[in-house]
Scaffold this active site. Structure first.
Site, PDB file in Angstrom:
ATOM      1  N   ILE A 264       0.807  -1.133  -0.052  1.00  0.00           N
ATOM      2  CA  ILE A 264       0.138  -0.051  -0.053  1.00  0.00           C
ATOM      3  C   ILE A 264       0.880   1.232  -0.001  1.00  0.00           C
ATOM      4  O   ILE A 264       0.615   2.202  -0.834  1.00  0.00           O
ATOM      5  CB  ILE A 264      -0.808  -0.009   1.350  1.00  0.00           C
TER       6      ILE A 264
ATOM      7  N   ASP B 173      14.194   1.444  11.669  1.00  0.00           N
ATOM      8  CA  ASP B 173      13.246   0.715  12.604  1.00  0.00           C
ATOM      9  C   ASP B 173      12.132   1.793  13.171  1.00  0.00           C
ATOM     10  O   ASP B 173      13.139   2.457  14.047  1.00  0.00           O
ATOM     11  CB  ASP B 173      13.668  -0.125  13.592  1.00  0.00           C
TER      12      ASP B 173
ATOM     13  N   SER C 108      -4.390   3.952   8.796  1.00  0.00           N
ATOM     14  CA  SER C 108      -4.962   3.163  10.068  1.00  0.00           C
ATOM     15  C   SER C 108      -5.892   2.001   9.522  1.00  0.00           C
ATOM     16  O   SER C 108      -5.209   1.217   8.645  1.00  0.00           O
ATOM     17  CB  SER C 108      -6.080   4.482  10.574  1.00  0.00           C
TER      18      SER C 108
ATOM     19  N   LYS D 171      -4.275   0.634  16.208  1.00  0.00           N
ATOM     20  CA  LYS D 171      -4.758   1.271  15.153  1.00  0.00           C
ATOM     21  C   LYS D 171      -5.652   2.498  15.923  1.00  0.00           C
ATOM     22  O   LYS D 171      -5.829   3.672  15.380  1.00  0.00           O
ATOM     23  CB  LYS D 171      -5.596   0.538  14.167  1.00  0.00           C
TER      24      LYS D 171
ATOM     25  N   ILE E 133      -8.376  -4.587   0.634  1.00  0.00           N
ATOM     26  CA  ILE E 133      -7.462  -4.079  -0.478  1.00  0.00           C
ATOM     27  C   ILE E 133      -6.948  -5.484  -1.225  1.00  0.00           C
ATOM     28  O   ILE E 133      -6.142  -5.935  -0.532  1.00  0.00           O
ATOM     29  CB  ILE E 133      -6.635  -3.122  -0.123  1.00  0.00           C
TER      30      ILE E 133
END
Ligand code: HXC
Length: 289
Positions: free
Chosen positions: A29, A76, A153, A171, A200
């Site tokens: 994404i 990281d 999120s 989230k 998705i």
């Protein structure tokens, strides 16, 4: 899955001279979000834990548009110092930071009865603390350039999703962080918004929650009757960073075809398992998720 980002809606060059700093930028994404911004003129720094993967992705994104510069940085997000170093390198190489995408995330399905404290903490550290660290490290650039932040999120904390207590908690924290920062840093001209992707196509997250056999069933639970594509998320990203969204802050753009409103996806994908955690866990384990 769509192979390229090509917009017939947004004008070429709208992000000329802008720089995006994207964590998790080699992932499906976030990579497409970055590709979209670069294709519309931006330069970019993408961050990931794996040096080779991140640098390869950066080189591939850079090749999409002549004249763009894209750098890959291994870092990281759990380590504030490594993000501060990444911000300094980005400013040195790219001149500035205007946009930040907090996309780095960790996820696995885990039955709460066997979820260790460290496993819970690991996901919260990557998703929530990592988002805090990213904004913290980039905050002076964001304030200087009246920048904009997008947190990636989810919708799984709007209702209960089995085996995702750790991710849902993280989230939910991200949404709260975004709201608070929108209020606190709004007067400095910095905007904060979340994008909450639904199902998705082609993402690890979907594959984990939805094995192949359940795909058609799951689509029936989406009011718009299809899975999303990574370009749907990229379009929302372009809009939220564009001047067309200059009065939008403290919001969550849910990009899910209306899926969470039905709350039916898990029930349709795994019939007969609603509220039967043992049965669902066995089905999901059989699907090797
Ligand atoms: C239970 C697990 C586990 C699993 C790890 N742990 N994997 N517990 N089930 N499958 C536990 C470990 O046993 C350990 O606890 C603790 O978590 C830390 O594990 P490490 O492997 O040491 O952590 P680390 O190397 O930092 O790896 C982080 C990770 C990693 C999150 C666990 O697996 C990872 O990055 N996964 C892939 C990332 C990913 O999926 N990204 C896409 C996100 S999609 P103990 O107690 O043993 O010490 C997304 C979408 C969300 O986020 C929305 C979905 C709809």
């Amino acid at each position: 899955m769509a192979n390229v980002y090509a917009s017939s809606v947004f004008k070429p060059g709208i992000f000329q001279s802008k720089v995006v700093f994207c964590t998790g930028g080699a992932g499906t994404i976030c990579r497409r979000q970055t590709e979209a911004l670069v294709s519309l003129g931006a330069n970019a720094a993408i961050l990931g834990r794996k040096k080779e993967v991140t640098e390869k992705a950066a080189a591939e994104i850079q090749s999409l548009r002549k004249g763009s510069k894209v750098i890959g940085i291994s870092a990281d997000v759990r380590d504030l110092k490594s993000l501060q170093d990444a911000v300094a390198l980005s400013v040195k190489e790219l001149g500035r930071i205007d946009f930040v995408i907090c996309g780095a995330a960790g996820n696995f399905i885990a039955d709460f009865r066997h979820l260790s404290a460290n496993a819970f903490k690991t996901v919260v550290d990557i998703d929530l603390i990592g988002s805090f660290n990213t904004v913290k490290a980039a905050s002076s650039e964001l304030i200087k350039n009246k920048g904009s932040v997008i947190f990636v999120s989810a919708t799984l904390h709007y209702y209960g999703v089995q085996f995702q207590s750790h991710v849902g908690a993280a989230k939910a924290g991200i949404d709260a962080l975004s709201n608070a920062l929108a209020v606190e840093l709004g007067p400095f001209g910095v905007r904060f918004n979340c994008i909450a992707p639904g199902p998705i196509d082609g993402t690890e997250g979907l594959a984990r929650l939805l094995p192949d056999g359940a795909r058609e069933q799951a689509i029936k639970a989406v009011p718009l009757q299809r899975l999303g594509s990574i370009n749907d998320i990229a379009d929302a990203t372009v809009f939220l960073f564009s001047d067309a969204a200059s009065f939008i802050t403290g919001t969550v753009s849910v990009v899910d075809g209306g899926a969470w409103q039905t709350g039916q996806m898990q029930a349709l994908a795994y019939p007969d398992t609603v509220l039967n955690s043992d049965k669902l866990w066995n089905k999901m384990k059989k699907a090797k998720l």
